[in-house]
Design a protein around this motif. Sequence first.
Motif, PDB file in Angstrom:
ATOM      1  N   LEU A  79      46.071  -6.609 -40.387  1.00  0.00           N
ATOM      2  CA  LEU A  79      46.703  -7.599 -39.518  1.00  0.00           C
ATOM      3  C   LEU A  79      45.812  -8.829 -39.356  1.00  0.00           C
ATOM      4  O   LEU A  79      46.301  -9.969 -39.339  1.00  0.00           O
ATOM      5  CB  LEU A  79      47.031  -6.987 -38.156  1.00  0.00           C
ATOM      6  N   ILE A  80      44.507  -8.595 -39.236  1.00  0.00           N
ATOM      7  CA  ILE A  80      43.563  -9.708 -39.131  1.00  0.00           C
ATOM      8  C   ILE A  80      43.543 -10.510 -40.429  1.00  0.00           C
ATOM      9  O   ILE A  80      43.567 -11.746 -40.419  1.00  0.00           O
ATOM     10  CB  ILE A  80      42.154  -9.186 -38.800  1.00  0.00           C
ATOM     11  N   VAL A  81      43.512  -9.800 -41.566  1.00  0.00           N
ATOM     12  CA  VAL A  81      43.499 -10.452 -42.875  1.00  0.00           C
ATOM     13  C   VAL A  81      44.765 -11.286 -43.066  1.00  0.00           C
ATOM     14  O   VAL A  81      44.703 -12.439 -43.509  1.00  0.00           O
ATOM     15  CB  VAL A  81      43.371  -9.395 -43.994  1.00  0.00           C
ATOM     16  N   GLU A  82      45.910 -10.718 -42.707  1.00  0.00           N
ATOM     17  CA  GLU A  82      47.172 -11.448 -42.873  1.00  0.00           C
ATOM     18  C   GLU A  82      47.206 -12.703 -42.007  1.00  0.00           C
ATOM     19  O   GLU A  82      47.636 -13.773 -42.464  1.00  0.00           O
ATOM     20  CB  GLU A  82      48.352 -10.547 -42.534  1.00  0.00           C
ATOM     21  N   ASP A  83      46.736 -12.595 -40.780  1.00  0.00           N
ATOM     22  CA  ASP A  83      46.747 -13.752 -39.887  1.00  0.00           C
ATOM     23  C   ASP A  83      45.846 -14.861 -40.442  1.00  0.00           C
ATOM     24  O   ASP A  83      46.228 -16.042 -40.459  1.00  0.00           O
ATOM     25  CB  ASP A  83      46.284 -13.333 -38.499  1.00  0.00           C
ATOM     26  N   TYR A  84      44.658 -14.479 -40.897  1.00  0.00           N
ATOM     27  CA  TYR A  84      43.734 -15.467 -41.451  1.00  0.00           C
ATOM     28  C   TYR A  84      44.312 -16.087 -42.732  1.00  0.00           C
ATOM     29  O   TYR A  84      44.228 -17.308 -42.947  1.00  0.00           O
ATOM     30  CB  TYR A  84      42.380 -14.832 -41.729  1.00  0.00           C
ATOM     31  N   ALA A  85      44.927 -15.255 -43.586  1.00  0.00           N
ATOM     32  CA  ALA A  85      45.505 -15.758 -44.833  1.00  0.00           C
ATOM     33  C   ALA A  85      46.592 -16.784 -44.554  1.00  0.00           C
ATOM     34  O   ALA A  85      46.668 -17.832 -45.216  1.00  0.00           O
ATOM     35  CB  ALA A  85      46.059 -14.604 -45.659  1.00  0.00           C
ATOM     36  N   ARG A  86      47.428 -16.521 -43.574  1.00  0.00           N
ATOM     37  CA  ARG A  86      48.501 -17.472 -43.245  1.00  0.00           C
ATOM     38  C   ARG A  86      47.914 -18.772 -42.681  1.00  0.00           C
ATOM     39  O   ARG A  86      48.456 -19.859 -42.922  1.00  0.00           O
ATOM     40  CB  ARG A  86      49.482 -16.837 -42.263  1.00  0.00           C
ATOM     41  N   GLN A  87      46.818 -18.679 -41.961  1.00  0.00           N
ATOM     42  CA  GLN A  87      46.162 -19.893 -41.475  1.00  0.00           C
ATOM     43  C   GLN A  87      45.661 -20.754 -42.645  1.00  0.00           C
ATOM     44  O   GLN A  87      45.788 -21.984 -42.620  1.00  0.00           O
ATOM     45  CB  GLN A  87      44.989 -19.515 -40.564  1.00  0.00           C
ATOM     46  N   GLU A  88      45.095 -20.094 -43.657  1.00  0.00           N
ATOM     47  CA  GLU A  88      44.592 -20.840 -44.813  1.00  0.00           C
ATOM     48  C   GLU A  88      45.739 -21.479 -45.608  1.00  0.00           C
ATOM     49  O   GLU A  88      45.629 -22.619 -46.069  1.00  0.00           O
ATOM     50  CB  GLU A  88      43.759 -19.935 -45.723  1.00  0.00           C
ATOM     51  N   LEU A  89      46.837 -20.759 -45.772  1.00  0.00           N
ATOM     52  CA  LEU A  89      47.983 -21.335 -46.470  1.00  0.00           C
ATOM     53  C   LEU A  89      48.547 -22.530 -45.703  1.00  0.00           C
ATOM     54  O   LEU A  89      48.946 -23.538 -46.301  1.00  0.00           O
ATOM     55  CB  LEU A  89      49.065 -20.272 -46.678  1.00  0.00           C
ATOM     56  N   GLU A  90      48.561 -22.430 -44.383  1.00  0.00           N
ATOM     57  CA  GLU A  90      49.029 -23.541 -43.563  1.00  0.00           C
ATOM     58  C   GLU A  90      48.074 -24.732 -43.686  1.00  0.00           C
ATOM     59  O   GLU A  90      48.505 -25.894 -43.712  1.00  0.00           O
ATOM     60  CB  GLU A  90      49.158 -23.106 -42.107  1.00  0.00           C
ATOM     61  N   HIS A  91      46.780 -24.459 -43.765  1.00  0.00           N
ATOM     62  CA  HIS A  91      45.801 -25.532 -43.938  1.00  0.00           C
ATOM     63  C   HIS A  91      46.066 -26.281 -45.241  1.00  0.00           C
ATOM     64  O   HIS A  91      46.012 -27.522 -45.283  1.00  0.00           O
ATOM     65  CB  HIS A  91      44.381 -24.962 -43.926  1.00  0.00           C
TER      66      HIS A  91
END
Length: 309
Positions: free
Chosen positions: A153-165
């Motif tokens: 869940l932590i990995v997914e949240d961080y990954a989505r933040q990077e894609l949004e960036h």
Amino acid sequence: MTIKNVFIAGMAKCGTTALSEWMVVNGLAEDRLPGEKEPYLFSNDEAHPARLRSGDLPLLDASVGYATDPAAVQRLPEHDTSLVLCLRNQFDRMWSTYKMFKIDRMDTPQVRDYFLSFQAQGNSTGRKPRDSDDFSDFLIDICRKHYPRRSHLIVEDYARQELEHIRTHTFMQRLEYELAFYLSRRHFPFFSALSSSFYYTPLKTLLAKYLPSDIAVISVHHLDDADARRRFVDAVFEKSVDTPPVPVVFTSSEIAIDEARPDFNDRAFDTLRACLRYDLLQARSLIASTRLGDSLLDHAELDRYLATT
């Protein structure tokens, strides 16, 4: 030696999809996990079902992130194994990577055609097609495979933040962010445009485990030449067979985004240019020892943009 395992261990956006499909279609190898180019079975310590070869063909795994992951390399089978590392002009490669992530969630005819091209390619290999609607989920799933389930869940949240960036910043802003991230933390962020444009460390990682003769370093488009293909097949598969050229596939270079392709000769890239020039110099000293040396590399392409402006 009978080759039982073939890994296209890198680098992303360097023609690895076309090369891996060419291997399968021409009967040189079969996918280690049926229907998957990049199963990332060795990205963690989880047990996975062993698959016996159905015949004499080696098992192919084209998970291109392996070369940048020392832990994954240590999990790869050591014996009866050939490894391929595909290189491309570093600036072109990072722009292509950036665009691939940038088109996530875009809904244009060009983007739809791009993802439909994967379906067409998959028809001849049995591989699962990608879809524009779930492309980000595909990317995030690769990230999750490198971490324990309790962290997903932590990995997914961080990954989505990077894609949004990536979606909300320009190419130059993304590069500046990635450089700052690396200098601060000594590793690149998820979905880095920069990380796979540095070739020395991945090569050094592979050579720490494998013999130089186990590794072939190539520019994929050099396999247009019949003699080059024969030497490549002999080096990687230890077979003497004739094969057709590696087909050209639809790429993200044909997709328009709301940002012009940079002029990589611009002085704004001078610091990065110096870093990439030094990295390539170091990488070449290692490449010289590998199975094919640098005979299948396009040196003019690799050196493009690296001259001092």
